[in-house]
Motif scaffolding. Structure first.
Motif, PDB file in Angstrom:
ATOM      1  N   GLN A 136       0.828  -1.200   0.000  1.00 40.81           N
ATOM      2  CA  GLN A 136       0.000   0.000   0.000  1.00 40.81           C
ATOM      3  C   GLN A 136       0.862   1.249   0.000  1.00 40.81           C
ATOM      4  OE1 GLN A 136      -2.533  -0.540   3.463  1.00 40.81           O
ATOM      5  NE2 GLN A 136      -4.210  -1.232   2.162  1.00 40.81           N
ATOM      6  N   HIS A 137       0.418   2.245  -0.742  1.00 40.52           N
ATOM      7  CA  HIS A 137       1.032   3.572  -0.749  1.00 40.52           C
ATOM      8  C   HIS A 137       2.457   3.569  -1.296  1.00 40.52           C
ATOM      9  CE1 HIS A 137      -2.404   4.656   1.665  1.00 40.52           C
ATOM     10  NE2 HIS A 137      -2.060   3.786   2.572  1.00 40.52           N
ATOM     11  N   VAL A 138       2.837   2.573  -2.059  1.00 43.51           N
ATOM     12  CA  VAL A 138       4.173   2.506  -2.635  1.00 43.51           C
ATOM     13  C   VAL A 138       4.038   2.509  -4.152  1.00 43.51           C
ATOM     14  CG1 VAL A 138       6.337   1.216  -2.761  1.00 43.51           C
ATOM     15  CG2 VAL A 138       5.037   1.252  -0.637  1.00 43.51           C
ATOM     16  N   ALA A 139       4.928   3.255  -4.824  1.00 43.90           N
ATOM     17  CA  ALA A 139       4.799   3.491  -6.265  1.00 43.90           C
ATOM     18  C   ALA A 139       5.366   2.353  -7.102  1.00 43.90           C
ATOM     19  CB  ALA A 139       5.500   4.797  -6.627  1.00 43.90           C
TER      20      ALA A 139
ATOM     21  N   PRO B 286       0.686  15.600  -2.924  1.00 45.62           N
ATOM     22  CA  PRO B 286       1.471  15.068  -1.809  1.00 45.62           C
ATOM     23  C   PRO B 286       1.769  13.582  -2.020  1.00 45.62           C
ATOM     24  CG  PRO B 286      -0.368  16.377  -0.994  1.00 45.62           C
ATOM     25  CD  PRO B 286      -0.588  16.185  -2.465  1.00 45.62           C
ATOM     26  N   LEU B 287       2.935  13.166  -1.566  1.00 48.90           N
ATOM     27  CA  LEU B 287       3.361  11.775  -1.706  1.00 48.90           C
ATOM     28  C   LEU B 287       3.417  11.130  -0.325  1.00 48.90           C
ATOM     29  CD1 LEU B 287       4.349   9.801  -3.951  1.00 48.90           C
ATOM     30  CD2 LEU B 287       6.675  10.437  -3.343  1.00 48.90           C
ATOM     31  N   ASN B 288       2.781   9.981  -0.197  1.00 48.30           N
ATOM     32  CA  ASN B 288       2.804   9.281   1.085  1.00 48.30           C
ATOM     33  C   ASN B 288       4.223   8.809   1.391  1.00 48.30           C
ATOM     34  OD1 ASN B 288       2.497   6.938   3.033  1.00 48.30           O
ATOM     35  ND2 ASN B 288       0.389   7.639   2.891  1.00 48.30           N
ATOM     36  N   PRO B 289       4.749   9.067   2.600  1.00 54.17           N
ATOM     37  CA  PRO B 289       6.148   8.755   2.892  1.00 54.17           C
ATOM     38  C   PRO B 289       6.428   7.310   3.260  1.00 54.17           C
ATOM     39  CG  PRO B 289       5.162   9.873   4.765  1.00 54.17           C
ATOM     40  CD  PRO B 289       4.118   9.848   3.687  1.00 54.17           C
TER      41      PRO B 289
ATOM     42  N   LEU C  63      12.213  12.013   7.201  1.00 58.32           N
ATOM     43  CA  LEU C  63      11.455  12.856   8.117  1.00 58.32           C
ATOM     44  C   LEU C  63      12.123  12.984   9.477  1.00 58.32           C
ATOM     45  CD1 LEU C  63       7.860  11.483   7.378  1.00 58.32           C
ATOM     46  CD2 LEU C  63       9.022  13.417   6.308  1.00 58.32           C
ATOM     47  N   GLU C  64      13.198  12.264   9.708  1.00 56.87           N
ATOM     48  CA  GLU C  64      13.814  12.220  11.032  1.00 56.87           C
ATOM     49  C   GLU C  64      14.745  13.404  11.287  1.00 56.87           C
ATOM     50  OE1 GLU C  64      15.605   8.386  11.404  1.00 56.87           O
ATOM     51  OE2 GLU C  64      13.691   7.334  11.272  1.00 56.87           O
ATOM     52  N   ASN C  65      15.055  14.162  10.262  1.00 55.57           N
ATOM     53  CA  ASN C  65      15.858  15.371  10.413  1.00 55.57           C
ATOM     54  C   ASN C  65      15.068  16.521   9.796  1.00 55.57           C
ATOM     55  OD1 ASN C  65      17.910  17.416   9.166  1.00 55.57           O
ATOM     56  ND2 ASN C  65      19.098  16.335  10.736  1.00 55.57           N
ATOM     57  N   ASP C  66      14.789  17.541  10.584  1.00 55.77           N
ATOM     58  CA  ASP C  66      13.911  18.624  10.121  1.00 55.77           C
ATOM     59  C   ASP C  66      14.463  19.338   8.893  1.00 55.77           C
ATOM     60  OD1 ASP C  66      12.125  18.058  12.126  1.00 55.77           O
ATOM     61  OD2 ASP C  66      12.854  19.617  13.491  1.00 55.77           O
TER      62      ASP C  66
ATOM     63  N   PHE D 293       4.823  15.875   1.644  1.00 56.15           N
ATOM     64  CA  PHE D 293       4.532  14.490   2.001  1.00 56.15           C
ATOM     65  C   PHE D 293       3.221  14.474   2.786  1.00 56.15           C
ATOM     66  CE2 PHE D 293       9.404  14.340   2.575  1.00 56.15           C
ATOM     67  CZ  PHE D 293       9.585  14.314   1.205  1.00 56.15           C
ATOM     68  N   GLU D 294       2.367  13.553   2.436  1.00 53.00           N
ATOM     69  CA  GLU D 294       1.108  13.429   3.159  1.00 53.00           C
ATOM     70  C   GLU D 294       1.270  12.449   4.308  1.00 53.00           C
ATOM     71  OE1 GLU D 294      -1.079   9.893   0.577  1.00 53.00           O
ATOM     72  OE2 GLU D 294      -1.748  11.963   0.402  1.00 53.00           O
ATOM     73  N   PHE D 295       0.434  12.573   5.300  1.00 54.07           N
ATOM     74  CA  PHE D 295       0.460  11.668   6.448  1.00 54.07           C
ATOM     75  C   PHE D 295      -0.884  10.958   6.509  1.00 54.07           C
ATOM     76  CE2 PHE D 295       3.601  14.848   7.243  1.00 54.07           C
ATOM     77  CZ  PHE D 295       4.675  14.135   7.756  1.00 54.07           C
ATOM     78  N   SER D 296      -0.833   9.661   6.235  1.00 55.05           N
ATOM     79  CA  SER D 296      -2.060   8.879   6.184  1.00 55.05           C
ATOM     80  C   SER D 296      -2.370   8.327   7.567  1.00 55.05           C
ATOM     81  CB  SER D 296      -1.890   7.725   5.191  1.00 55.05           C
ATOM     82  OG  SER D 296      -1.049   6.753   5.761  1.00 55.05           O
ATOM     83  N   PRO D 297      -3.579   7.805   7.792  1.00 55.25           N
ATOM     84  CA  PRO D 297      -3.886   7.164   9.061  1.00 55.25           C
ATOM     85  C   PRO D 297      -3.119   5.869   9.278  1.00 55.25           C
ATOM     86  CG  PRO D 297      -5.674   6.870   7.495  1.00 55.25           C
ATOM     87  CD  PRO D 297      -4.724   7.846   6.892  1.00 55.25           C
ATOM     88  N   PHE D 298      -2.479   5.364   8.208  1.00 58.43           N
ATOM     89  CA  PHE D 298      -1.713   4.140   8.346  1.00 58.43           C
ATOM     90  C   PHE D 298      -0.366   4.449   8.993  1.00 58.43           C
ATOM     91  CE2 PHE D 298      -4.529   3.591   4.741  1.00 58.43           C
ATOM     92  CZ  PHE D 298      -5.128   2.383   5.042  1.00 58.43           C
TER      93      PHE D 298
END
Length: 280
Positions: free
Chosen positions: A80-83, A244-247, A254-257, A270-275
């Motif tokens: 899921q959510h992978v291209a 937006p692309l699901n990360p 995302l671990e370094n601002d 980047f979008e943030f899904s409920p998953f």
């Protein structure tokens, strides 16, 4: 050190592939005009088994790297959510063969030597994988990454996406001046734009480079330098602001601002899904 379980699994696979190996040895012997045999490696090959085709006479010389499908491992699990999509063995080998034929003349990949329904054989490059080099010397990130990004951009310019760009799929020359891309096992989703596929490649590579004991510490010390390298080779969307692309698949960015902000500026938000975002 190679684990006993990996040795056992390799031995079992080789026994089950015995007849297929004999056939491939015969075919490669005809193509290479040499008497060859297949020597198993302990490298991970996903659903395939990796062999080295070597001459039988001493001293042995490696002539090709052979990827052979294992039917009992050909279980495709939807992601899921992978291209990308996983391919069956025949389609996977057909895709890889076409890619090597297209990219080898540009020296982006090893050359294709031979292929069949269940195997393909490539030119053998005695180069370490980028994962091995970075694990031993993380500071080489700043020499390897520009070459890797340049190869990825050339690959995209020739109409090919990889979709599993990790440091294990990059071979690095001993002097760190060249990078070759291998293992094109996935196909892109049909409903994704070329830009989405390309940015997934770049972000997937960034994610893998940022793994601990690879380039993470070096990149986190100089995040702007890390982002600037990607900026040199980032694709242009051509369609204004991209969706937006699901990360999922590149969550370490995302671990370094500073890195997250810089890469979103280049590749879109980047979008943030409920998953849950799983670190792959």
């Amino acid at each position: 050190m190679i684990s006993p379980m990996r040795i056992l699994n390799t031995w079992i696979d080789c026994q089950r592939l015995r007849e297929r190996c004999l056939e491939v040895e015969w075919r490669l012997g005809f193509v290479l005009k040499r008497d060859v045999w297949l020597v198993p490696t302990f490298n991970g090959g996903g659903t395939d088994r990796i062999f080295l085709a070597q001459t039988r006479r001493y001293p042995a010389k490696t002539l090709a790297c052979v990827r052979m499908s294992c039917p009992w491992r050909d279980n495709r699990i939807p992601e899921q959510h992978v291209a990308r999509v996983q391919l069956s063995a025949p389609r996977r080998i057909a895709r890889e063969s076409r890619v090597y034929e297209r990219l080898a003349p540009m020296q982006i990949t090893p050359a294709l030597i031979a292929r069949g329904d269940t195997f393909l054989a490539n030119q053998f490059l005695p180069w370490p994988r980028a994962s091995e080099v970075l694990r031993k010397t993380p500071a080489t990130l700043w020499r390897i990454l520009p070459k890797a990004l340049e190869a990825v951009r050339k690959m995209h310019d020739h109409g090919v996406v990889h979709l599993d760009l990790n440091c294990g799929n990059l071979l690095v020359s001993p002097d760190l001046s060249e990078v070759a891309i291998i293992d094109f096992e996935y196909a892109p989703l049909k409903d994704m734009t070329a830009f989405d596929q390309q940015r997934f490649d770049f972000l997937r590579l960034a994610h893998n480079v940022l793994k601990r004991r690879r380039g993470r510490d070096a990149a986190f010390r100089e995040p702007d330098r890390f982002v600037d390298l990607f900026a040199q080779f980032a694709p242009e969307s051509g369609f204004g602001l991209p969706d937006p692309l699901n990360p999922v698949g590149f969550s370490r960015v995302l671990e370094n601002d500073a890195i997250a902000s810089g890469l979103q500026h280049l590749f879109g938000s980047f979008e943030f899904s409920p998953f849950d975002i799983t670190r792959q």
